[in-house]
Write a protein that holds these residues in place. Structure first.
Motif, PDB file in Angstrom:
ATOM      1  N   ILE A  49      10.989  88.047   1.542  1.00  0.00           N
ATOM      2  CA  ILE A  49      10.166  87.347   2.512  1.00  0.00           C
ATOM      3  C   ILE A  49      11.094  86.675   3.519  1.00  0.00           C
ATOM      4  O   ILE A  49      11.763  85.686   3.200  1.00  0.00           O
ATOM      5  CB  ILE A  49       9.267  86.289   1.844  1.00  0.00           C
ATOM      6  CG1 ILE A  49       8.480  86.898   0.670  1.00  0.00           C
ATOM      7  CG2 ILE A  49       8.338  85.673   2.876  1.00  0.00           C
ATOM      8  CD1 ILE A  49       7.509  87.990   1.051  1.00  0.00           C
ATOM      9  N   VAL A  50      11.157  87.222   4.720  1.00  0.00           N
ATOM     10  CA  VAL A  50      12.030  86.690   5.762  1.00  0.00           C
ATOM     11  C   VAL A  50      11.209  85.788   6.670  1.00  0.00           C
ATOM     12  O   VAL A  50      10.169  86.199   7.195  1.00  0.00           O
ATOM     13  CB  VAL A  50      12.665  87.825   6.592  1.00  0.00           C
ATOM     14  CG1 VAL A  50      13.625  87.254   7.640  1.00  0.00           C
ATOM     15  CG2 VAL A  50      13.396  88.811   5.689  1.00  0.00           C
ATOM     16  N   GLY A  51      11.656  84.557   6.834  1.00  0.00           N
ATOM     17  CA  GLY A  51      10.884  83.636   7.660  1.00  0.00           C
ATOM     18  C   GLY A  51      11.617  82.340   7.931  1.00  0.00           C
ATOM     19  O   GLY A  51      12.833  82.230   7.711  1.00  0.00           O
ATOM     20  N   ILE A  52      10.859  81.355   8.395  1.00  0.00           N
ATOM     21  CA  ILE A  52      11.399  80.033   8.689  1.00  0.00           C
ATOM     22  C   ILE A  52      10.907  79.068   7.623  1.00  0.00           C
ATOM     23  O   ILE A  52       9.698  78.941   7.407  1.00  0.00           O
ATOM     24  CB  ILE A  52      10.927  79.532  10.072  1.00  0.00           C
ATOM     25  CG1 ILE A  52      11.202  80.585  11.147  1.00  0.00           C
ATOM     26  CG2 ILE A  52      11.605  78.208  10.413  1.00  0.00           C
ATOM     27  CD1 ILE A  52      12.639  80.997  11.263  1.00  0.00           C
ATOM     28  N   ASP A  53      11.830  78.405   6.947  1.00  0.00           N
ATOM     29  CA  ASP A  53      11.409  77.518   5.872  1.00  0.00           C
ATOM     30  C   ASP A  53      11.098  76.121   6.397  1.00  0.00           C
ATOM     31  O   ASP A  53      11.229  75.832   7.595  1.00  0.00           O
ATOM     32  CB  ASP A  53      12.438  77.479   4.744  1.00  0.00           C
ATOM     33  CG  ASP A  53      13.758  76.828   5.148  1.00  0.00           C
ATOM     34  OD1 ASP A  53      13.805  76.123   6.175  1.00  0.00           O
ATOM     35  OD2 ASP A  53      14.747  77.022   4.420  1.00  0.00           O
ATOM     36  N   ILE A  54      10.679  75.265   5.509  1.00  0.00           N
ATOM     37  CA  ILE A  54      10.228  73.923   5.884  1.00  0.00           C
ATOM     38  C   ILE A  54      11.355  73.081   6.475  1.00  0.00           C
ATOM     39  O   ILE A  54      11.119  72.098   7.186  1.00  0.00           O
ATOM     40  CB  ILE A  54       9.601  73.224   4.651  1.00  0.00           C
ATOM     41  CG1 ILE A  54       8.735  72.043   5.083  1.00  0.00           C
ATOM     42  CG2 ILE A  54      10.684  72.802   3.662  1.00  0.00           C
ATOM     43  CD1 ILE A  54       7.870  71.490   3.977  1.00  0.00           C
ATOM     44  N   ASN A  55      12.616  73.469   6.218  1.00  0.00           N
ATOM     45  CA  ASN A  55      13.769  72.775   6.781  1.00  0.00           C
ATOM     46  C   ASN A  55      14.195  73.345   8.125  1.00  0.00           C
ATOM     47  O   ASN A  55      15.257  73.005   8.645  1.00  0.00           O
ATOM     48  CB  ASN A  55      14.943  72.823   5.802  1.00  0.00           C
ATOM     49  CG  ASN A  55      14.646  72.108   4.504  1.00  0.00           C
ATOM     50  OD1 ASN A  55      14.101  71.002   4.511  1.00  0.00           O
ATOM     51  ND2 ASN A  55      14.982  72.731   3.391  1.00  0.00           N
ATOM     52  N   GLN A  56      13.348  74.244   8.671  1.00  0.00           N
ATOM     53  CA  GLN A  56      13.630  74.896   9.944  1.00  0.00           C
ATOM     54  C   GLN A  56      14.944  75.687   9.898  1.00  0.00           C
ATOM     55  O   GLN A  56      15.821  75.549  10.754  1.00  0.00           O
ATOM     56  CB  GLN A  56      13.644  73.881  11.087  1.00  0.00           C
ATOM     57  CG  GLN A  56      12.261  73.376  11.475  1.00  0.00           C
ATOM     58  CD  GLN A  56      11.352  74.496  12.013  1.00  0.00           C
ATOM     59  OE1 GLN A  56      11.642  75.110  13.022  1.00  0.00           O
ATOM     60  NE2 GLN A  56      10.260  74.773  11.298  1.00  0.00           N
TER      61      GLN A  56
END
Length: 232
Positions: A49-56
């Motif tokens: 899952i490639v994406g932006i996490d909650i820590n940006q």
């Protein structure tokens, strides 16, 4: 391994949300992929899952399910897939995103990349360049550098931390994924039903992807920017 047992294994992890949730409040989705290793008796399913996490941060979350590994569920998050060429941070001290959407100087998997996309390119992808952010950047890169954003098979096996020698059986970035947050389970998806049968029969031709919904555009309602709007 029976198909029914594989589905039961996958379903069990949805009960505590330890299964890929594509409309995840903690990750803005850019792309996802499933890779299956199997020799009929032993099997291993890996989700990227490639994406932006909650820590940006741009990250790849690995989820694994198997009858041969000690660890299962969410395994690890891998950062530094994409970085800025000339700066350390994506945001300035005031929290403003400092990247110009029309001039990108990046390092992707160690390779320097310079891009000058036009506004029409973003519009075609359904991306609004106003209030540009890391999620929008990564989704644009998905259209240009999808293959470079994936881990290599060797890297995936290395992250497992276990010596498992199974042949690759199947791989895809398009399939019918259940809406876990709405109570759906893998056993209700034609894709996972047919995948489990294919593993049992050692016949990849049995797999039916179903109506694919894994493109990021299908899972935007939980994006961080939408969460911020709801709070206002």
């Amino acid at each position: 391994m029976k198909a029914k047992e594989i589905l039961q294994e996958l379903d069990a992890y949805t009960e505590d949300y330890n299964f890929p949730i594509l409309d995840n409040y903690n990750v803005d989705l850019a792309q996802c992929r499933i890779t299956v290793f199997s020799d009929k008796e032993q099997w291993l399913i890996v989700f990227e899952i490639v994406g932006i996490d909650i820590n940006q941060e741009i990250t790849t979350n690995l989820y694994i399910y198997s009858n041969v590994t000690r660890q299962r569920g969410l395994l690890t998050g891998i950062d530094d897939i994409v970085t800025l060429e000339n700066k350390e941070n994506w945001y300035d001290d005031e929290g403003n995103f400092i990247v110009n959407p029309f001039h990108l100087e990046l390092i992707i998997r160690g390779k320097k990349v310079t891009l000058n996309p036009e506004k029409t390119e973003y519009i075609k992808l359904g991306i609004n360049t106003e209030a540009f952010n890391l999620t929008k950047l990564l989704r644009y890169l998905n259209s240009q550098y999808e293959e470079e954003l994936w881990l290599t098979i060797e890297s995936v096996k290395l992250e497992l931390g276990e010596s498992i020698e199974l042949p690759q059986f199947y791989q895809s970035s398009e399939w019918q994924h259940p809406d876990i947050s709405d109570g759906q389970k893998p056993s209700g998806s034609i894709f996972f039903q047919s995948l489990s049968q294919a593993i049992e029969s050692n016949n990849v031709d049995l797999i039916k992807s179903g109506e694919s919904n894994t493109h990021w555009s299908n899972w935007t309602w939980s994006d961080f920017e939408n969460q911020e709007e709801d709070m206002e």
